[in-house]
Design a protein around this motif. Structure first.
Motif, mmCIF file in Angstrom:
data_model
loop_
_atom_site.group_PDB
_atom_site.id
_atom_site.type_symbol
_atom_site.label_atom_id
_atom_site.label_comp_id
_atom_site.label_asym_id
_atom_site.label_seq_id
_atom_site.Cartn_x
_atom_site.Cartn_y
_atom_site.Cartn_z
ATOM 1 N N SER A 162 1.782 9.494 -3.591
ATOM 2 C CA SER A 162 3.065 8.857 -3.836
ATOM 3 C C SER A 162 3.171 7.602 -2.987
ATOM 4 O O SER A 162 2.315 7.323 -2.165
ATOM 5 N N SER A 163 4.236 6.868 -3.200
ATOM 6 C CA SER A 163 4.420 5.641 -2.423
ATOM 7 C C SER A 163 5.130 5.892 -1.114
ATOM 8 O O SER A 163 5.047 5.093 -0.203
ATOM 9 N N PHE A 164 5.861 6.969 -1.073
ATOM 10 C CA PHE A 164 6.674 7.221 0.109
ATOM 11 C C PHE A 164 6.845 8.712 0.233
ATOM 12 O O PHE A 164 7.056 9.412 -0.750
ATOM 13 N N GLY A 221 4.935 6.039 5.200
ATOM 14 C CA GLY A 221 5.329 4.944 4.320
ATOM 15 C C GLY A 221 6.634 4.334 4.762
ATOM 16 O O GLY A 221 7.294 4.832 5.674
ATOM 17 N N ALA A 241 0.846 -1.183 0.000
ATOM 18 C CA ALA A 241 0.000 0.000 0.000
ATOM 19 C C ALA A 241 0.883 1.233 0.000
ATOM 20 O O ALA A 241 1.900 1.258 0.678
ATOM 21 N N PRO A 242 0.530 2.243 -0.778
ATOM 22 C CA PRO A 242 1.341 3.450 -0.783
ATOM 23 C C PRO A 242 1.276 4.138 0.580
ATOM 24 O O PRO A 242 0.237 4.193 1.201
ATOM 25 N N ARG A 243 2.388 4.631 0.996
ATOM 26 C CA ARG A 243 2.487 5.387 2.241
ATOM 27 C C ARG A 243 1.939 4.625 3.448
ATOM 28 O O ARG A 243 1.368 5.191 4.351
ATOM 29 N N ALA A 244 2.067 3.305 3.439
ATOM 30 C CA ALA A 244 1.696 2.528 4.618
ATOM 31 C C ALA A 244 2.960 1.861 5.148
ATOM 32 O O ALA A 244 3.810 1.461 4.368
ATOM 33 N N PRO A 245 3.074 1.788 6.455
ATOM 34 C CA PRO A 245 4.345 1.313 7.017
ATOM 35 C C PRO A 245 4.427 -0.199 7.197
ATOM 36 O O PRO A 245 5.134 -0.647 8.073
#
Lengths: 607, 598
Positions: B247-249, B126, A135-139
């Motif tokens: 964005s992804s990060f 992220g 998932a984008p921007r998920a840790p």
């Protein structure tokens, strides 16, 4: 309070209990059965409703367009599967990678304790392939799982195709907040067990698997997809998992809500929902659905690939596409849209599914019976045991039986208890240990050897009472059997109570058969008749009846011969489930319930 | 005065990737954007200056900005903004610093008030996917991370830390006020000062991570405001929230430290470095394939492309090309960057706009060189009583072992069984040469575990520790207890052998005399890797429980205690046979008369 502290009134109460003991017990038993049968009656049940706010009010759109392409992928998968003669690992890895997933594989081997004749496997070697959509921007703390089994033959190709199609579609979406793991597992439950144990780095059943390379954090929910045809008529929801565990009811609600929204026929236990609850046939339909659920839950085995997730506190269900002869067909795009909707909603979850019930029975997909409603049925049966305890504890005038100098020694009570449990241990261990010897000496296969050894030990236990007494000096006394009976009653009450808390269905079915004999067995009843009744109500025979009833409820009745064969295979499956996945039903029956029944058998033949 | 900045704003242009010609490749390539330099407001730069060379006449304060764009092997695009403000002043004299120009005043006041020597703060949304993307220029853990070295004149470090976090919380609009003693640690070795100074007493260091912190535009805006011109001019114009968070990060950081003023290092200046790292996804924002697509995020492009040796190993080509190439060893890898200097008029030409075109040469970028070091972490086991934390550290170097420092901070409610700590590599016990463990105190401080572990070449080292999940008090649960509780990332700090030193093929282009001994100064580089945070479920009560408890307690008290009390206080008497009729009548009469009964 006066009732307890006033000796007169207390004596009156105990007098009442001891005098009217038998009628009260019979009433309780009948009331318990009636209560249970009433659970399927619609006015007594609750309508399902979505408890989880995060899934309830949020609107999602389902736009999955690529059903045809998914089917084409499924056909390609089938071709590669045929070519490789098993799981097409390389093709799957490449396909998943091209869809933008992080792909990992896990290989596992498993040697079954004895050959599984139903699925024809003994040495199992396989590979799981899974791709993680990050998932984008998920840790990487939360994940959802969608799995499809890679089955033998032509089964479930469409499921894998749809899984890959959904992976591609999901990859282009931006709203995922949890990683989504797309898993294709080989050798159905064995592969799933290996993957789950690898993911959680546990080893409960001694399998051999390679460690996982990629993870997505704690898994919040999982769906297992089984689809074997291009179009389907209905979707069946399977909930029963290992040891009778059920996923949170909200997962079933979610499925039902989307079936309603998209217009797909949905069933549970393969049975459609009916509206004519006030007719006899309507009621019996609901009762059959519920009884099927009870029987499946009591069996303690996972009824789909989802069943093993539940141990890890992951809410999971299997969705099975069924293609029957109905007119109305649903295509793959629609199923894809349904799954998309479900995953979008699961993705919205802020917490694990916990709002709704974990203990329930479902007479239909839109109705449920919660634990508060079904427990009294069991309670009414269990109270009989306590009533009988009181009966044997107090005499007719409401006084305690005082221990006389002739009261039985500890030894005379302990001996039958220990010997019964030794038999139980033998029943638990010997069938698998002695299979080689049995195969050498008798013309049977390993599987037959295991099952027949189990039955032989079970039957041999019946001869115990005659042998127990040889170890003891002197005659068994009147107090002797009373104390033994008290022990047996309390033991059974505790056992059934604990079982029913964990797996209501199993506890209830065992209570149905064991409580009557536990209640009324004494050495003074007619021996032959009582013995016949006891054997007929023993746990083994209960299992046999359950097999027949199950077949009857599934509308596939079997002849006596077939039923017997089915019974044998059920025993072997039970032992295998225990060895492979850690199902607890077999050890429970062999180590605890059966010895308890043997104690009662001892009382009958008390000398 | 800022006039080249206005030039930026005019060069609005889409930036396109075009479909590659197929050609198999192994090397990779980078582009870097711009190196502009803003010096004194009254000095218009007329020559380009590379960041490494200090200006000949040092100004009191100066500002530089840079954007590096790097296509990643996975096809995603990594953009790294850096803004650097240097100021030669003395913050320690407190209120005497009153005239701020380039340096943000809000931060300067905080620094002088709390006597901060070094401050590093990052907000990340992220997780950096090391295995797909390689190493980031500046690593950061998911959530918020803050570490501060105080001056050795500070007496009450804890008090200063507490106040500082609250102030920073206000400045950055973040939940830094949740930093308290239960998540603050003092690492003994992992976080050494990055700037000048030889104070390495850990008493002056505080480190805290908030893995749960969500980063969004509300944090970006205050961060942008710290720039000298906000988002009005310069590269900051490119930072459009809706694109940056698509964005992804996303990671934004701020580093404050003392550095040398020039190469002689006679005096120190304060450096404030603001960085923003973003990775744009190939799949979700484009057509899904590595085809023609435009990156609309950057409305203007000043870029610097780099070509990696050997030249035939190019993955993509850039047009227009720039004559300016710069070679640098970054993260142990020697790369050539094409530099587009926006301060140079020639970069734009007459149009005052710069259109960049990047053309992929190969459809598949081939195998990426595996990152030499990366880490993973997960929770093993099931059930709500115990569990096991596994930390995996991969050394992918084919023949060299290197030591790493592992820092683990675990909240107190996971009670670590430190006796179960095992470190294994290649199936054998790996004894750490240094262990610093500080046990937790319930509700006061977390566990801190630091270890120096030697990673054998080409191996996975696994650190496992069992823990027990504590039962919290019912007011201590978060509003969403069933979501789980976060455990911050482990930090792996290492001196990693350089890829350049590892590359034996590099000798072929060099003269023979230069390549016999490995080049020492490039042989290893410092690297920090963060593992993923953990989400652990604790045993959670049903929160309708207080009501149930009240009901149950009342019932138990009423029934149990009542009857027991009744039995205890009642006087028991021997029951007399019931009196005769005459006596009963007599008693009735006596009761009416009020005299004692018979």
């Amino acid at each position: 309070m006066g009732l307890l502290s006033d000796p007169n009134r207390r004596r009156a109460l105990t007098k009442l209990l001891t005098r009217l003991n038998a009628p009260i017990c019979v009433m309780c038993y009948l009331a318990g059965v009636a209560w249970f049968m009433g659970l399927a009656f619609e006015p007594f049940t609750l309508r399902t409703y979505m408890s989880e706010n995060a899934m309830g009010s949020t609107m999602v759109e389902e736009r999955f367009p690529a059903g045809e392409r998914a089917l084409a992928t499924g056909r390609e998968f089938a071709a590669h599967k045929k070519k490789v003669g098993g799981m097409p690992v390389d093709w799957l890895v490449k396909t998943m990678q091209s869809r933008g997933l992080e792909v990992f594989t896990q290989s596992f081997t498993r040697k079954l304790p004895f050959p599984d004749e139903n699925k024809e496997r003994y040495m199992v070697r396989g590979t799981n392939v899974y791709g993680i959509l990050r998932a984008p921007r998920a840790p990487r703390t939360e994940a959802l799982v969608l799995s499809a089994p890679c089955s033998e033959g032509n089964n479930n190709n469409q499921a894998v195709g749809l899984l890959l199609g959904l992976a591609q579609y999901f990859r282009s979406q931006i709203h995922w907040a949890k990683d989504i793991i797309f898993l294709v597992n080989e050798h159905d439950l064995i592969g799933m067990q290996a993957w789950l144990e690898g993911y959680h780095h546990t080893n409960t059943t001694g399998g051999d698997w390679s460690p996982l390379q990629g993870r997505g954090g704690s898994i919040q929910a999982a769906l297992s997809l089984e689809l074997s045809s291009d179009v389907i008529t209905s979707l069946d929801l399977v909930l029963e998992g290992l040891n009778g565990q059920l996923p949170n009811l909200d997962l079933a609600n979610l499925f039902y809500a989307f079936c309603q929204k998209i217009g797909v026929l949905c069933t549970i236990q393969g049975k459609l929902q009916r509206n004519d609850w006030d007719t006899t046939s309507g009621y019996s339909h609901a009762a059959q659905t519920m009884m099927l659920m009870v029987l499946k839950q009591a069996s303690g085995r996972p009824w789909g690939d989802h069943g093993l997730f539940l141990r890890y506190h992951i809410e999971a269900a299997s969705i099975r596409g069924i293609n029957s002869f109905r007119q109305y067909k649903t295509d793959t795009t629609t199923i894809g849209r349904l799954l998309e909707g479900m995953y979008r909603k699961l993705n919205n979850l802020l917490e694990r599914l916990h709002q709704s019930y974990f203990f329930y029975l479902m007479p239909s997909l839109s109705r449920f019976v919660s634990i508060g409603y079904y427990m009294p049925a069991f309670g009414l049966l269990a109270v009989i045991l306590l009533l009988r305890v009181s009966f044997h504890l107090w005499d007719n005038r409401g006084f305690y039986f005082y221990l006389t100098p002739s009261s039985p020694g500890v030894l005379s009570i302990l001996t039958p208890v220990v010997i019964s449990h030794m038999t139980g241990v033998a029943l638990y261990t010997l069938p698998i240990l002695s299979q080689e010897m049995a195969v050498q000496h008798f013309p049977v296969s390993e599987t037959e050897a295991v099952v027949l050894t189990a039955i032989a030990i079970y039957t041999a236990g019946l001869a115990l009472p005659h042998n127990t007494h040889r170890l003891l000096q002197g005659e068994g006394t009147e107090e002797g059997w009373r104390v033994l009976k008290l022990v047996a009653l309390l033991y059974l009450a505790v056992l059934l109570g604990c079982t029913a808390l964990i797996n209501f269905s199993l506890g209830f079915i065992l209570a149905l058969s064991l409580v009557p004999i536990a209640a009324f067995i004494t050495p003074h009843t007619p021996k032959a008749l009582s013995a016949a009744i006891m054997v007929l109500l023993s746990p083994g025979c209960t299992l046999l009846y359950c097999v027949f009833v199950f077949q009857e409820l599934q509308e596939t009745p079997v002849s006596l011969q077939d039923g017997w064969m089915l019974f044998l295979s059920v025993i072997s499956q039970g032992i295998l489930d225990h060895a492979l996945y850690g199902s607890l039903v077999y050890p429970l029956l062999a180590l605890l319930i059966y010895p308890c029944w043997l104690l009662l058998w001892n009382i009958l033949f008390w000398k | 005065l800022w006039k080249f900045m206005s030039a930026f704003q005019q060069c609005l242009s889409p930036w396109k990737f075009q479909h590659p010609l197929s050609q198999q490749q192994f090397a990779e390539e980078e582009r870097q954007w711009e190196a502009t330099e803003v010096k004194e407001a009254d000095r218009v730069p007329d020559t380009m200056q590379t960041p490494d060379v200090p200006p000949l006449t040092p100004a009191k304060d100066q500002f530089q900005e840079e954007l590096v764009i790097r296509p990643l092997h996975s096809g995603d695009i990594y953009a790294s903004f850096q803004f650097r403000t240097m100021w030669d002043t003395d913050f320690l004299r407190g209120s005497k610093v009153s005239h701020y120009r380039l340096f943000p005043k809000s931060l300067g006041q905080v620094i002088s008030k709390f006597s901060v020597r070094e401050l590093h703060i990052s907000f990340t949304q992220g997780y950096w996917r090391t295995m797909q993307w390689g190493q980031p220029f500046l690593p950061s853990p998911p959530g918020a991370e803050l570490w501060v070295w105080f001056q050795d004149t500070v007496t009450d470090v804890d008090g200063a830390w507490k106040e500082l976090t609250n102030v920073l919380s206000g400045i950055f609009c973040a939940s830094l006020n949740f930093i308290d003693s239960t998540n603050t640690v003092q690492p003994s070795a992992s976080f050494k000062p990055l700037g000048l100074g030889n104070v390495t007493d850990q008493r002056f260091l505080r480190y805290a991570v908030l893995p749960r912190e969500i980063v969004c535009t509300e944090n970006l805006t205050p961060w942008k405001k710290l720039l000298p011109c906000g988002s009005k001019a310069g590269l900051a114009v490119l930072m459009k929230s809706e694109k940056l968070f698509h964005s992804s990060f996303h990671s934004q950081a701020l580093h404050f430290r003392p550095v040398c003023q020039d190469w002689k290092c006679k005096s120190t200046v304060w450096e404030l470095r603001q960085t923003l790292n973003v990775v744009f996804d190939l799949h979700t924002s484009g057509q899904g394939k590595r085809g023609e697509r435009s990156l609309k995020c950057y409305s203007m492009v000043i870029m610097q492309a780099c070509v990696v040796f050997p030249l035939q190993g190019e993955l993509f080509e850039l047009s227009p090309t720039t004559p300016l190439l710069s070679q640098a060893v970054v993260l142990g890898d020697r790369r050539t960057y094409s530099v587009y200097d926006l301060t140079n008029q020639a970069t734009f030409g007459q149009t005052r706009s710069l259109n960049m075109l990047l053309r992929w040469r190969a459809a598949e970028s081939g195998d990426m060189l595996r990152p030499l070091l990366h880490g993973e972490r997960y929770v093993a086991g099931y059930g709500l009583q115990t569990g096991e934390i596994h930390t995996l550290m991969y050394n992918n170097h084919p023949y060299r072992a290197f030591p790493v420092l592992l820092l683990d901070t675990v909240p107190w409610y996971l009670r670590l069984y430190i006796h179960t700590l095992t470190v294994t590599s290649k199936g054998r016990d790996n004894k750490p040469s240094y262990i610093h463990y500080q046990p937790s105190k319930d509700r006061l401080r977390p566990h801190l575990l630091e270890m120096l572990v030697q990673l054998p070449p080409n191996s996975v080292t696994e650190v496992t520790m069992q823990f027990e999940r504590a039962l919290l008090k019912w007011t201590e649960y978060t509003p969403d207890p069933n979501h789980g509780f976060y455990v911050g990332s482990s930090v792996i700090s290492a001196l990693v052998p350089s890829v350049v030193a590892m590359d034996t093929n590099s000798t072929r282009e060099c003269p023979l005399f230069s390549s016999f001994f490995p080049c020492k100064e490039e042989s290893s580089y410092f690297m920090r890797v963060y593992t993923e945070p953990l989400l652990v479920n604790l045993p959670t009560p049903d929160f309708s429980m207080p009501y149930n408890v009240i009901c149950l307690t009342c019932t138990v008290v009423a029934v149990g205690y009542g009857s027991l009390y009744n039995l205890l206080t009642r006087t028991f008497q021997v029951e007399e046979p019931s009196p005769g009729l005459a006596k009963r009548l007599a008693n009735i009469i006596r009761r009416l008369r009020g005299v004692p009964l018979l």
